[in-house]
Design a protein around this motif. Sequence first.
Motif, short mmCIF file in Angstrom:
data_model
loop_
_atom_site.label_atom_id
_atom_site.label_comp_id
_atom_site.label_asym_id
_atom_site.label_seq_id
_atom_site.Cartn_x
_atom_site.Cartn_y
_atom_site.Cartn_z
N ASP A 168 0.88 -1.16 0.00
CA ASP A 168 0.00 0.00 0.00
C ASP A 168 0.92 1.21 0.00
OD1 ASP A 168 -1.36 2.32 1.27
OD2 ASP A 168 -3.07 0.95 1.41
N ARG A 169 0.95 1.94 -1.09
CA ARG A 169 1.94 3.01 -1.25
C ARG A 169 1.81 4.09 -0.19
NH1 ARG A 169 4.36 3.42 -6.69
NH2 ARG A 169 3.80 1.52 -7.83
N ARG A 174 4.34 6.40 4.75
CA ARG A 174 4.27 6.77 6.17
C ARG A 174 5.24 5.93 7.00
NH1 ARG A 174 -1.16 7.60 4.58
NH2 ARG A 174 -1.70 5.42 4.96
N GLU A 175 5.37 4.64 6.65
CA GLU A 175 6.29 3.78 7.38
C GLU A 175 7.74 4.22 7.17
OE1 GLU A 175 6.91 -0.94 8.36
OE2 GLU A 175 5.81 -0.38 6.56
N LEU A 176 8.09 4.57 5.94
CA LEU A 176 9.44 5.04 5.66
C LEU A 176 9.73 6.34 6.41
CD1 LEU A 176 9.73 4.40 1.81
CD2 LEU A 176 10.62 3.00 3.67
N ALA A 177 8.76 7.22 6.48
CA ALA A 177 8.95 8.51 7.15
C ALA A 177 9.18 8.35 8.65
CB ALA A 177 7.74 9.41 6.89
N ARG A 178 8.77 7.22 9.22
CA ARG A 178 8.94 7.00 10.66
C ARG A 178 10.28 6.36 11.02
NH1 ARG A 178 3.28 5.46 10.39
NH2 ARG A 178 3.92 3.28 10.16
N GLY A 181 16.81 7.94 10.98
CA GLY A 181 17.98 7.99 10.13
C GLY A 181 17.69 7.94 8.65
N LEU A 182 16.41 7.94 8.27
CA LEU A 182 16.03 7.90 6.86
C LEU A 182 15.29 9.18 6.51
CD1 LEU A 182 16.04 6.04 4.34
CD2 LEU A 182 13.80 5.21 5.07
N GLU A 183 15.69 9.82 5.42
CA GLU A 183 15.03 11.05 5.02
C GLU A 183 14.65 10.99 3.54
OE1 GLU A 183 17.60 14.39 5.52
OE2 GLU A 183 18.79 13.94 3.74
N ARG A 184 13.58 11.73 3.22
CA ARG A 184 13.11 11.78 1.85
C ARG A 184 13.79 12.93 1.13
NH1 ARG A 184 6.79 11.63 1.21
NH2 ARG A 184 7.02 13.45 2.55
#
Length: 203
Positions: A168-169, A174-178, A181-184
């Motif tokens: 589910d994109r 939202r999961e990646l944003a949480r 140490g990971l940024e868009r």
Amino acid sequence: MSPTPATHVSVDVLALRFNAAARTVELAVHRRPLDPFAGDLALPGVLLLADETIAQAGSRALAKVAATPLATGQLLTFDEPNRDPRGPTLSIATWAVLSPQRPDGATWVPLDAPPPLAFDHDAILATTRPLLAGLLWRDLPFTRAIVGETFTAGDAVALTQTLLGRVDRGNLNRELARIDGLERGEAVAAGAGRPGRVWRWTD
């Protein structure tokens, strides 16, 4: 000096890499040079020596495919008495992520469509497959190793689809944003379609 004796414990490695061009996760296997199952494909594995750790045995196993892991971890222990025709042997299944760019001696097969494997390696793969899927986006060493230092939104979708079987994109973004140490990053052009978002690790 006499050689260090082997135990009745094997360490078998599920070594993975993400093939971005093919949009799939691949599993490293090798053709066994010796009996039992000489000539058959198998997971890289060795018998644990009496004076080494599981991680050290895993490194020896990966030497069979000339690979150095980016990250490793343990999964499950398998104790089927007849799993090895040489006699009762426990198998400690571990995972490793390998670099997609580094040359190696592995035979790479799709994680979801492997050929028949020696010993009980088919059962090991089937049993641990959901555990491997559960590592993505939750276990940071596994995730960072398999996606690389930068990756596109398309890579994230392909990885999630391959390992989890669904995506589910909106929830994925939202999961990646949480993830710490990971940024868009900024969107970048990728072919004739819409620009793709790039994600990167900050530390």
